[in-house]
Design a protein around this motif. Structure first.
Motif, PDB file in Angstrom:
ATOM      1  N   ALA A  68       4.854 -71.022  58.684  1.00  0.00           N
ATOM      2  CA  ALA A  68       4.126 -69.820  59.116  1.00  0.00           C
ATOM      3  C   ALA A  68       2.892 -69.605  58.247  1.00  0.00           C
ATOM      4  CB  ALA A  68       5.046 -68.600  59.052  1.00  0.00           C
ATOM      5  N   PHE A  69       3.014 -69.848  56.958  1.00  0.00           N
ATOM      6  CA  PHE A  69       1.875 -69.693  56.053  1.00  0.00           C
ATOM      7  C   PHE A  69       0.783 -70.705  56.378  1.00  0.00           C
ATOM      8  CE2 PHE A  69      -0.425 -70.803  52.177  1.00  0.00           C
ATOM      9  CZ  PHE A  69      -0.939 -69.560  51.831  1.00  0.00           C
ATOM     10  N   GLN A  70       1.178 -71.951  56.584  1.00  0.00           N
ATOM     11  CA  GLN A  70       0.208 -73.004  56.867  1.00  0.00           C
ATOM     12  C   GLN A  70      -0.534 -72.756  58.181  1.00  0.00           C
ATOM     13  OE1 GLN A  70      -0.250 -74.271  53.917  1.00  0.00           O
ATOM     14  NE2 GLN A  70      -0.207 -76.389  54.560  1.00  0.00           N
ATOM     15  N   SER A  84      -1.586 -75.859  50.817  1.00  0.00           N
ATOM     16  CA  SER A  84      -3.000 -76.222  50.748  1.00  0.00           C
ATOM     17  C   SER A  84      -3.912 -75.346  51.592  1.00  0.00           C
ATOM     18  CB  SER A  84      -3.197 -77.689  51.116  1.00  0.00           C
ATOM     19  OG  SER A  84      -2.737 -77.926  52.425  1.00  0.00           O
ATOM     20  N   SER A  85      -3.372 -74.493  52.447  1.00  0.00           N
ATOM     21  CA  SER A  85      -4.241 -73.593  53.206  1.00  0.00           C
ATOM     22  C   SER A  85      -4.650 -72.377  52.384  1.00  0.00           C
ATOM     23  CB  SER A  85      -3.568 -73.160  54.511  1.00  0.00           C
ATOM     24  OG  SER A  85      -2.415 -72.393  54.236  1.00  0.00           O
ATOM     25  N   ALA A  86      -4.102 -72.239  51.190  1.00  0.00           N
ATOM     26  CA  ALA A  86      -4.428 -71.097  50.324  1.00  0.00           C
ATOM     27  C   ALA A  86      -5.809 -71.265  49.698  1.00  0.00           C
ATOM     28  CB  ALA A  86      -3.388 -70.964  49.217  1.00  0.00           C
ATOM     29  N   ASP A  87      -6.462 -70.139  49.440  1.00  0.00           N
ATOM     30  CA  ASP A  87      -7.729 -70.187  48.715  1.00  0.00           C
ATOM     31  C   ASP A  87      -7.681 -69.346  47.438  1.00  0.00           C
ATOM     32  OD1 ASP A  87      -7.866 -67.608  49.672  1.00  0.00           O
ATOM     33  OD2 ASP A  87      -9.645 -67.926  50.889  1.00  0.00           O
ATOM     34  N   THR A  88      -6.576 -68.639  47.229  1.00  0.00           N
ATOM     35  CA  THR A  88      -6.423 -67.798  46.055  1.00  0.00           C
ATOM     36  C   THR A  88      -4.981 -67.865  45.568  1.00  0.00           C
ATOM     37  OG1 THR A  88      -8.086 -66.283  46.917  1.00  0.00           O
ATOM     38  CG2 THR A  88      -6.682 -65.442  45.152  1.00  0.00           C
ATOM     39  N   ALA A 123      -0.290 -63.392  52.447  1.00  0.00           N
ATOM     40  CA  ALA A 123       0.079 -63.700  51.067  1.00  0.00           C
ATOM     41  C   ALA A 123       1.428 -64.407  51.062  1.00  0.00           C
ATOM     42  CB  ALA A 123       0.151 -62.423  50.232  1.00  0.00           C
ATOM     43  N   PHE A 124       1.486 -65.514  50.362  1.00  0.00           N
ATOM     44  CA  PHE A 124       2.725 -66.257  50.190  1.00  0.00           C
ATOM     45  C   PHE A 124       3.155 -66.005  48.753  1.00  0.00           C
ATOM     46  CE2 PHE A 124       5.416 -69.904  49.467  1.00  0.00           C
ATOM     47  CZ  PHE A 124       6.054 -70.068  50.687  1.00  0.00           C
ATOM     48  N   VAL A 125       4.197 -65.226  48.562  1.00  0.00           N
ATOM     49  CA  VAL A 125       4.630 -64.809  47.230  1.00  0.00           C
ATOM     50  C   VAL A 125       5.845 -65.630  46.840  1.00  0.00           C
ATOM     51  CG1 VAL A 125       5.343 -62.864  45.792  1.00  0.00           C
ATOM     52  CG2 VAL A 125       3.771 -62.480  47.698  1.00  0.00           C
TER      53      VAL A 125
END
Length: 135
Positions: free
Chosen positions: A36-38, A60-64, A45-47
């Motif tokens: 779901a995050f990808q 890898s789809s995160a930027d922060t 936010a993925f915590v």
């Protein structure tokens, strides 16, 4: 788990959809949350705990990245960072650390920033060890 829930609550208050990952999440739900995050776009936010987030997942789809806790393991921190950097080498990434000022956590971050294992750091900085004399 209180730290991870507090971090998730802060993300939600800032308007982010939030997905949690910790050691108590069953494998099937874990895989669903990662997918779901990808696939998600926008403010999500993925915590995750560093130790959980460093275990073979692709973020890898995160930027922060927001670190609300630290690990004493340089290996776990490097693995957690690699989950984001893996495919993102060409785009900017931002890392934030939410650490109490004037605590051992600041020293731990310094050690990790210098790519030092905590045991190595403490042996090079013996003043960190406080001995109480018997008398």
């Amino acid at each position: 788990i209180p730290g991870i829930r507090a971090a998730a609550k802060a993300c939600q208050a800032a308007g982010y959809q939030t997905l949690l990952l910790h050691g108590g999440v069953p494998q099937e739900q874990r895989e669903q949350r990662i997918a779901a995050f990808q696939e998600a776009g926008g403010k999500i936010a993925f915590v995750s705990q560093i130790s959980t987030g460093s275990m073979g997942i692709d973020l890898s789809s995160a930027d922060t990245t927001l670190y609300y806790e630290l690990t004493e393991s340089l290996l776990h921190k490097d693995q957690a960072d690699a989950r984001i950097r893996k495919h993102a080498d060409k785009r900017p990434l931002t890392y934030y650390y939410f650490l109490p000022v004037g605590t051992i956590l600041e020293r731990m971050k310094e050690a990790l920033d210098n790519k030092m294992d905590m045991a190595e750091y403490i042996t090079k900085h013996p003043s960190l060890i406080h001995h109480k004399e018997r008398g």
